[in-house]
Write an enzyme that holds these catalytic residues in place. Structure first.
Site, short mmCIF file in Angstrom:
data_model
loop_
_atom_site.label_atom_id
_atom_site.label_comp_id
_atom_site.label_asym_id
_atom_site.label_seq_id
_atom_site.Cartn_x
_atom_site.Cartn_y
_atom_site.Cartn_z
CG MET A 189 51.75 20.87 66.18
SD MET A 189 52.65 21.14 64.64
CE MET A 189 52.70 19.46 63.96
CB THR A 215 58.63 11.62 68.75
OG1 THR A 215 57.64 12.54 68.30
CG2 THR A 215 57.99 10.24 68.98
CG ASP A 238 62.59 23.72 66.58
OD1 ASP A 238 62.98 24.35 65.59
OD2 ASP A 238 62.17 22.54 66.53
CE LYS A 287 58.72 27.24 60.15
NZ LYS A 287 58.41 28.55 59.56
N PRO A 332 61.46 15.48 73.97
CG PRO A 332 60.57 14.21 75.70
CD PRO A 332 61.72 14.25 74.73
N GLY A 351 62.85 20.24 68.19
CA GLY A 351 62.10 19.55 69.23
C GLY A 351 61.68 18.16 68.83
N GLY A 352 61.64 17.25 69.80
CA GLY A 352 61.24 15.87 69.53
C GLY A 352 62.24 15.17 68.64
#
Length: 251
Positions: A165, A116, A34, A55, A11, A86-87
């Site tokens: 998100m 996550t 990332d 991104k 995380p 990530g995660g």
């Protein structure tokens, strides 16, 4: 030809990566990482070439097909290639597209799972995603600008609902859930930059979020998670609710 490892960075905090992931980073020749990876995470790969391929919402970023090509090209030139995501790689991380590109190129690969954000945020809030008598189901989701009504109804049925998100769409998400039958008094916890030094959290209700009350608080430069459900109410209130249910069942 080298081997590619799709590794979950966890995380945020560098020490929340798995031991296996850390050891592979130490041996890596190349790391494609990332945008949200903490800089300290890359210290585990002191001898690796580092390539940023992340991104970020609303910002210029590397196209996925180009990321796929970079991973394959790296495997053709180096022995141990790490794709640091990530995660967990298998949750909202486009891992399937990268795996298909590797398979098409005949490149060997392996997936190393990570923690996550939903699990890490529950830990930092000290709120269980599942809770006896309160939450028996969990849904992890992302928000679509034009979701169909059936999708919203399905999401609203989960006892604990976590949106990844969803920062910019928070009021819209809240209103759609209320329209689908979720009470406006449902607790919401928002966790930002989970497990990092920038971590902070906000608690409010679904109705308040629908009115946009979280938007001024949210930092657009930080990743955030929307956690919705009775399990995220203050612990004393949750425990009392469980006790009352037990008393009613006994009666």
């Amino acid at each position: 030809m080298g081997k590619v490892y799709l590794i979950g960075a966890g995380p945020g905090a560098a020490d929340l990566i798995t031991v296996r992931g850390m050891r592979l980073l130490e041996q890596a020749d190349v790391v494609l990482h990332d945008a949200l990876i903490e800089p300290a995470m890359l210290d585990y790969a002191p001898n690796a070439k580092r390539i940023a391929v992340g991104k970020r919402c609303g910002q210029r970023s590397t196209a996925q097909h180009f990321i796929n090509k970079q991973i394959v090209d790296a495997a053709l030139e180096h022995g141990l290639v790490v794709r640091l995501k990530g995660g967990d790689p298998m949750l909202f991380g486009r891992a399937d597209e990268e795996m298909r590109a590797l398979e098409a190129a005949g490149v060997e690969y392996e997936v190393v799972p990570g923690i996550t954000a939903a699990l890490a945020s529950a830990a930092t809030l000290k709120r269980s995603l599942t809770l006896r008598g309160v939450s028996r189901s969990v849904a992890l989701a992302t928000h679509s600008r034009a979701p169909d009504s059936e999708t919203i109804r399905e999401q609203a049925q989960a006892d604990s609902l976590v949106f990844y998100m969803g920062r910019d769409s928070a009021p819209e998400i809240a209103q759609q859930l209320i329209d689908a039958g979720r009470p406006g008094a449902t607790p919401v916890a928002i966790v930002e930059a989970c497990s990092t030094v920038r971590e902070r959290s906000l608690t409010l209700t679904l109705a308040q979020m629908a009115l946009g009350e979280a938007q001024e608080w949210l930092d657009p430069s930080q990743p955030s998670l929307l956690m919705i459900g009775e399990a995220f109410r203050e612990r004393a209130s949750v425990e009392l609710k469980v006790q009352l249910k037990g008393m009613q069942a006994a009666a």
